[in-house]
Design a protein around this motif. Structure first.
Motif, PDB file in Angstrom:
ATOM      1  N   LEU A  62      31.104  50.607  47.974  1.00  0.00           N
ATOM      2  CA  LEU A  62      29.903  50.233  48.897  1.00  0.00           C
ATOM      3  C   LEU A  62      29.364  49.196  48.421  1.00  0.00           C
ATOM      4  O   LEU A  62      29.455  47.797  49.158  1.00  0.00           O
ATOM      5  N   PHE A  63      29.169  49.156  47.229  1.00  0.00           N
ATOM      6  CA  PHE A  63      28.123  48.082  46.419  1.00  0.00           C
ATOM      7  C   PHE A  63      28.682  46.866  47.236  1.00  0.00           C
ATOM      8  O   PHE A  63      28.302  46.166  47.140  1.00  0.00           O
ATOM      9  N   ILE A  64      29.831  46.745  45.832  1.00  0.00           N
ATOM     10  CA  ILE A  64      30.412  45.759  45.816  1.00  0.00           C
ATOM     11  C   ILE A  64      30.780  45.080  47.643  1.00  0.00           C
ATOM     12  O   ILE A  64      30.583  44.299  47.150  1.00  0.00           O
ATOM     13  N   LEU A  65      31.431  46.145  47.711  1.00  0.00           N
ATOM     14  CA  LEU A  65      30.799  45.138  49.891  1.00  0.00           C
ATOM     15  C   LEU A  65      30.001  44.787  49.926  1.00  0.00           C
ATOM     16  O   LEU A  65      30.354  43.749  51.046  1.00  0.00           O
ATOM     17  N   ARG A  66      29.639  44.846  49.588  1.00  0.00           N
ATOM     18  CA  ARG A  66      27.793  44.853  50.487  1.00  0.00           C
ATOM     19  C   ARG A  66      27.889  43.049  49.993  1.00  0.00           C
ATOM     20  O   ARG A  66      26.912  42.659  50.316  1.00  0.00           O
ATOM     21  N   LYS A  67      27.879  43.168  48.468  1.00  0.00           N
ATOM     22  CA  LYS A  67      27.708  41.937  47.844  1.00  0.00           C
ATOM     23  C   LYS A  67      28.560  40.790  48.219  1.00  0.00           C
ATOM     24  O   LYS A  67      28.229  39.924  48.228  1.00  0.00           O
ATOM     25  N   LEU A  68      29.694  41.506  48.166  1.00  0.00           N
ATOM     26  CA  LEU A  68      30.700  41.165  48.913  1.00  0.00           C
ATOM     27  C   LEU A  68      30.319  39.531  50.507  1.00  0.00           C
ATOM     28  O   LEU A  68      30.967  38.850  50.117  1.00  0.00           O
ATOM     29  N   GLN A  69      29.595  40.767  50.865  1.00  0.00           N
ATOM     30  CA  GLN A  69      29.215  40.479  52.230  1.00  0.00           C
ATOM     31  C   GLN A  69      28.410  39.464  52.190  1.00  0.00           C
ATOM     32  O   GLN A  69      28.226  38.534  53.163  1.00  0.00           O
ATOM     33  N   GLN A  70      27.696  39.549  51.065  1.00  0.00           N
ATOM     34  CA  GLN A  70      26.533  38.176  50.629  1.00  0.00           C
ATOM     35  C   GLN A  70      27.254  36.918  49.997  1.00  0.00           C
ATOM     36  O   GLN A  70      25.740  36.143  50.197  1.00  0.00           O
ATOM     37  N   GLN A  71      28.685  37.539  49.689  1.00  0.00           N
ATOM     38  CA  GLN A  71      29.181  36.050  49.626  1.00  0.00           C
ATOM     39  C   GLN A  71      29.042  35.713  47.766  1.00  0.00           C
ATOM     40  O   GLN A  71      29.105  34.532  48.070  1.00  0.00           O
ATOM     41  N   LEU A  72      28.245  36.833  47.157  1.00  0.00           N
ATOM     42  CA  LEU A  72      28.452  37.225  45.742  1.00  0.00           C
ATOM     43  C   LEU A  72      29.290  36.348  44.754  1.00  0.00           C
ATOM     44  O   LEU A  72      30.956  37.320  45.528  1.00  0.00           O
ATOM     45  N   SER A  73      29.564  36.075  44.269  1.00  0.00           N
ATOM     46  CA  SER A  73      30.567  36.221  43.112  1.00  0.00           C
ATOM     47  C   SER A  73      31.630  37.189  42.326  1.00  0.00           C
ATOM     48  O   SER A  73      30.655  38.113  42.618  1.00  0.00           O
ATOM     49  N   VAL A  74      32.562  37.665  41.957  1.00  0.00           N
ATOM     50  CA  VAL A  74      32.689  38.724  41.386  1.00  0.00           C
ATOM     51  C   VAL A  74      31.720  38.838  39.826  1.00  0.00           C
ATOM     52  O   VAL A  74      31.818  39.834  39.235  1.00  0.00           O
ATOM     53  N   LYS A  75      31.498  37.711  39.193  1.00  0.00           N
ATOM     54  CA  LYS A  75      30.626  37.767  37.878  1.00  0.00           C
ATOM     55  C   LYS A  75      29.116  38.456  38.227  1.00  0.00           C
ATOM     56  O   LYS A  75      28.755  38.457  37.640  1.00  0.00           O
ATOM     57  N   GLU A  76      29.171  37.483  39.240  1.00  0.00           N
ATOM     58  CA  GLU A  76      27.645  38.285  40.357  1.00  0.00           C
ATOM     59  C   GLU A  76      28.052  39.029  40.539  1.00  0.00           C
ATOM     60  O   GLU A  76      26.278  40.422  40.227  1.00  0.00           O
ATOM     61  N   ILE A  77      27.945  40.014  40.994  1.00  0.00           N
ATOM     62  CA  ILE A  77      28.597  41.477  41.656  1.00  0.00           C
ATOM     63  C   ILE A  77      28.932  42.319  39.941  1.00  0.00           C
ATOM     64  O   ILE A  77      27.662  42.906  40.178  1.00  0.00           O
ATOM     65  N   ALA A  78      29.461  41.757  39.069  1.00  0.00           N
ATOM     66  CA  ALA A  78      29.500  42.121  38.021  1.00  0.00           C
ATOM     67  C   ALA A  78      28.238  42.264  36.818  1.00  0.00           C
ATOM     68  O   ALA A  78      27.371  43.382  36.593  1.00  0.00           O
ATOM     69  N   VAL A 115      34.942  43.152  35.269  1.00  0.00           N
ATOM     70  CA  VAL A 115      35.116  42.858  36.138  1.00  0.00           C
ATOM     71  C   VAL A 115      36.105  42.938  36.356  1.00  0.00           C
ATOM     72  O   VAL A 115      36.851  42.581  37.946  1.00  0.00           O
ATOM     73  N   ARG A 116      36.835  43.122  35.629  1.00  0.00           N
ATOM     74  CA  ARG A 116      39.265  43.027  36.208  1.00  0.00           C
ATOM     75  C   ARG A 116      38.708  44.292  37.708  1.00  0.00           C
ATOM     76  O   ARG A 116      39.353  44.151  38.341  1.00  0.00           O
ATOM     77  N   ASP A 117      38.129  45.825  37.280  1.00  0.00           N
ATOM     78  CA  ASP A 117      37.768  46.523  38.444  1.00  0.00           C
ATOM     79  C   ASP A 117      37.224  45.715  39.786  1.00  0.00           C
ATOM     80  O   ASP A 117      38.241  46.155  41.288  1.00  0.00           O
ATOM     81  N   ILE A 118      36.371  45.073  39.716  1.00  0.00           N
ATOM     82  CA  ILE A 118      36.158  44.888  40.046  1.00  0.00           C
ATOM     83  C   ILE A 118      36.847  43.144  41.481  1.00  0.00           C
ATOM     84  O   ILE A 118      37.610  43.400  42.556  1.00  0.00           O
ATOM     85  N   HIS A 119      37.608  42.362  40.926  1.00  0.00           N
ATOM     86  CA  HIS A 119      38.986  41.735  41.218  1.00  0.00           C
ATOM     87  C   HIS A 119      40.209  42.554  41.874  1.00  0.00           C
ATOM     88  O   HIS A 119      40.423  42.580  42.696  1.00  0.00           O
ATOM     89  N   ASP A 120      40.545  43.397  41.072  1.00  0.00           N
ATOM     90  CA  ASP A 120      41.394  44.823  41.870  1.00  0.00           C
ATOM     91  C   ASP A 120      40.623  44.993  43.324  1.00  0.00           C
ATOM     92  O   ASP A 120      41.698  45.082  43.940  1.00  0.00           O
ATOM     93  N   PHE A 121      39.764  45.595  43.790  1.00  0.00           N
ATOM     94  CA  PHE A 121      39.059  45.818  44.625  1.00  0.00           C
ATOM     95  C   PHE A 121      38.978  45.024  45.540  1.00  0.00           C
ATOM     96  O   PHE A 121      39.486  45.635  46.278  1.00  0.00           O
ATOM     97  N   ARG A 122      38.529  43.872  45.340  1.00  0.00           N
ATOM     98  CA  ARG A 122      39.068  42.075  45.939  1.00  0.00           C
ATOM     99  C   ARG A 122      40.329  41.845  46.318  1.00  0.00           C
ATOM    100  O   ARG A 122      39.558  41.654  47.698  1.00  0.00           O
ATOM    101  N   GLU A 123      41.511  42.091  45.673  1.00  0.00           N
ATOM    102  CA  GLU A 123      42.659  42.554  46.209  1.00  0.00           C
ATOM    103  C   GLU A 123      42.992  43.458  46.615  1.00  0.00           C
ATOM    104  O   GLU A 123      44.340  43.187  48.207  1.00  0.00           O
ATOM    105  N   HIS A 124      42.449  44.498  46.713  1.00  0.00           N
ATOM    106  CA  HIS A 124      42.668  45.594  47.549  1.00  0.00           C
ATOM    107  C   HIS A 124      41.990  45.449  49.053  1.00  0.00           C
ATOM    108  O   HIS A 124      43.167  45.587  49.561  1.00  0.00           O
ATOM    109  N   LEU A 125      41.216  45.017  49.003  1.00  0.00           N
ATOM    110  CA  LEU A 125      40.677  44.206  50.228  1.00  0.00           C
ATOM    111  C   LEU A 125      41.387  43.118  51.053  1.00  0.00           C
ATOM    112  O   LEU A 125      41.682  43.655  51.997  1.00  0.00           O
ATOM    113  N   GLN A 126      41.947  42.268  50.169  1.00  0.00           N
ATOM    114  CA  GLN A 126      42.712  41.436  50.638  1.00  0.00           C
ATOM    115  C   GLN A 126      44.027  41.557  51.068  1.00  0.00           C
ATOM    116  O   GLN A 126      44.613  40.651  52.259  1.00  0.00           O
TER     117      GLN A 126
END
Lengths: 345, 80
Positions: B33-49, B64-75
């Motif tokens: 939920l945290f990551i998704l909201r930050k992605l909506q705010q258009q933050l980069s993976v590093k900024e989210i981490a 960072v890798r886990d966030i990338h994995d989550f982002r790929e899952h969203l993709q």
């Protein structure tokens, strides 16, 4: 004050429900219409007849596929004996009659709000390719077939499973050539030629209910996704959605063809591809869903017919749920007896 | 298209996610939920981490890798 008398059919609220009961409920919710609802039934067992909180009085009707003069006569009898200002036909089998005779009915003092015959034929499945092109939707691979030989050739190109469809109604899935031939004969006997063979597409079933003014304006619309359907393919649970491409396609269709009346646009959505499955020229059975989220299409339609003020174009929220449920009604035999012996309640 | 879909997602505090254009519903855990909201705010993976390090305890080393994995899952759901 004289009550507005609105007749509607499709009050067969059974496992394959007609749209009538939902439309009656929608009309009831616009209290300023002061409408009396008259059920037009084809069987004394149609549940709407007994739902007296929605339908005030019911009449038995002759089948619309029979002699049109008898059907007109029955409507005229209802008009004279009880009163009938508007009819909303909701069953596929009735539409050719009502569309053909809409001017005559108007002259008799019975209003309808329907497309003309040219528009009605336009949404035939053999014309969907043109509509798909105009609206930016994708038509599943489709072949028109007139003979068993055509069918065998087309089936070889499309591969199984495939859908065998009548030009206006009926669709059956075939997994073998023999099954396809059997469906072909069955559908051709009922709905004539050509018969359509269509690839089976997968995806989410998204539909739009809309009302066209007849002058290009989309008076109202609501998009939904079917979440759960019955074995007969009827919605049991759904959710409102705002798929902008599908809503825009609906507006383009209504505007391009100057569509008049209600319609249901059926699509399958697979990622970015939106397949056009069919267009029904009537309210769907789930039309109360739109009313429940603030878009009362039957009320807007009646207001348009009566030249009454139409509220500003209503919008809706995505994410509203539709849950259908079953309910039992226990009543006396009187209504049933009246329907059987006198043809009215 | 995907950015638009991400922005349109209706997300509640319990992690229920509804896509109004398709009618699809998803659930995510508090981290998702945290990551998704930050992605909506258009933050980069590093900024989210970086923000997660401030917000959560006991984060994995390969965050960072886990966030990338989550982002790929969203993709895979075409949400980003």
């Amino acid at each position: 004050m004289k009550r507005l008398k609105v007749g509607l059919s499709g009050i067969n609220n059974v496992d394959n429900p007609g749209p009538g009961v939902g439309i009656a409920r929608s009309i009831r919710e616009d209290k300023t219409l002061n409408a009396e609802i008259i059920g037009l039934a084809y069987d004394a067992m149609e549940p709407g007849i007994y739902m007296d909180w929605l339908i005030d009085k019911s009449f038995m009707m002759p089948y619309p596929s029979g002699d049109p003069e008898s059907y007109l006569e029955r409507l005229l009898h209802i008009k004279k004996s009880h009163g009938l200002d508007i009819v909303i036909p909701n069953l596929d089998a009735e539409l050719p009659f009502y569309i053909k005779y809409q001017d005559r009915l108007r002259d008799l003092g019975i209003m309808t709000f329907l497309p003309d015959i040219k528009q009605f034929k336009l949404r035939g499945k053999d014309r969907l390719a043109d509509i798909a092109k105009t609206t930016g939707l994708t038509l599943p691979e489709t072949r028109l077939v007139n003979t068993v030989e055509d069918l065998s050739d087309a089936a070889a190109e499309l591969n199984f499973p495939l859908m065998v469809k009548g030009v206006f109604y009926k669709a059956k899935k075939a997994t073998t050539l023999n099954e396809a031939i059997s469906h072909f004969h069955y559908i051709a006997a009922e709905w004539g030629y050509p018969v359509l063979l269509q690839e089976v597409v997968s995806g989410d079933e998204l539909n739009v209910i809309a009302l066209g003014s007849g002058t290009g304006e989309t008076m109202a619309m609501v998009g939904i996704k079917k979440l759960w359907i019955t074995e007969l393919g009827k919605i049991w649970t759904g959710v409102t959605v705002k798929n902008h491409r599908m809503l825009e396609a609906t507006e383009t269709f209504i505007n391009t063809y100057q569509w008049k009346g209600p319609l249901e646009l059926e699509c399958m959505v697979d990622g970015d591809t939106i397949y056009l499955i069919e267009i029904n020229p009537r309210f769907p059975a789930w039309s109360y869903f739109a009313t429940g989220v603030g878009v009362n299409l039957p009320s807007i339609m009646i207001r348009k017919l009566l030249d009454k003020k139409i509220p500003a174009k209503a919008d809706y929220e995505a994410g509203k749920l539709f849950i259908r449920y079953t309910y039992e009604l226990i009543t006396e035999m009187d209504l049933f007896q009246n329907m059987v012996t006198q043809g009215e309640t | 298209m995907s950015r638009e879909r991400l922005q349109q997602l209706a997300i509640n505090d319990q992690g229920f996610v509804f896509d109004p254009s398709t009618g699809e519903a998803y659930t995510v855990n508090p981290t998702g939920l945290f990551i998704l909201r930050k992605l909506q705010q258009q933050l980069s993976v590093k900024e989210i981490a970086d923000q997660m390090k401030e917000e959560f305890d006991q984060l994995p080393e390969d965050l960072v890798r886990d966030i990338h994995d989550f982002r790929e899952h969203l993709q895979t759901f075409k949400l980003v």
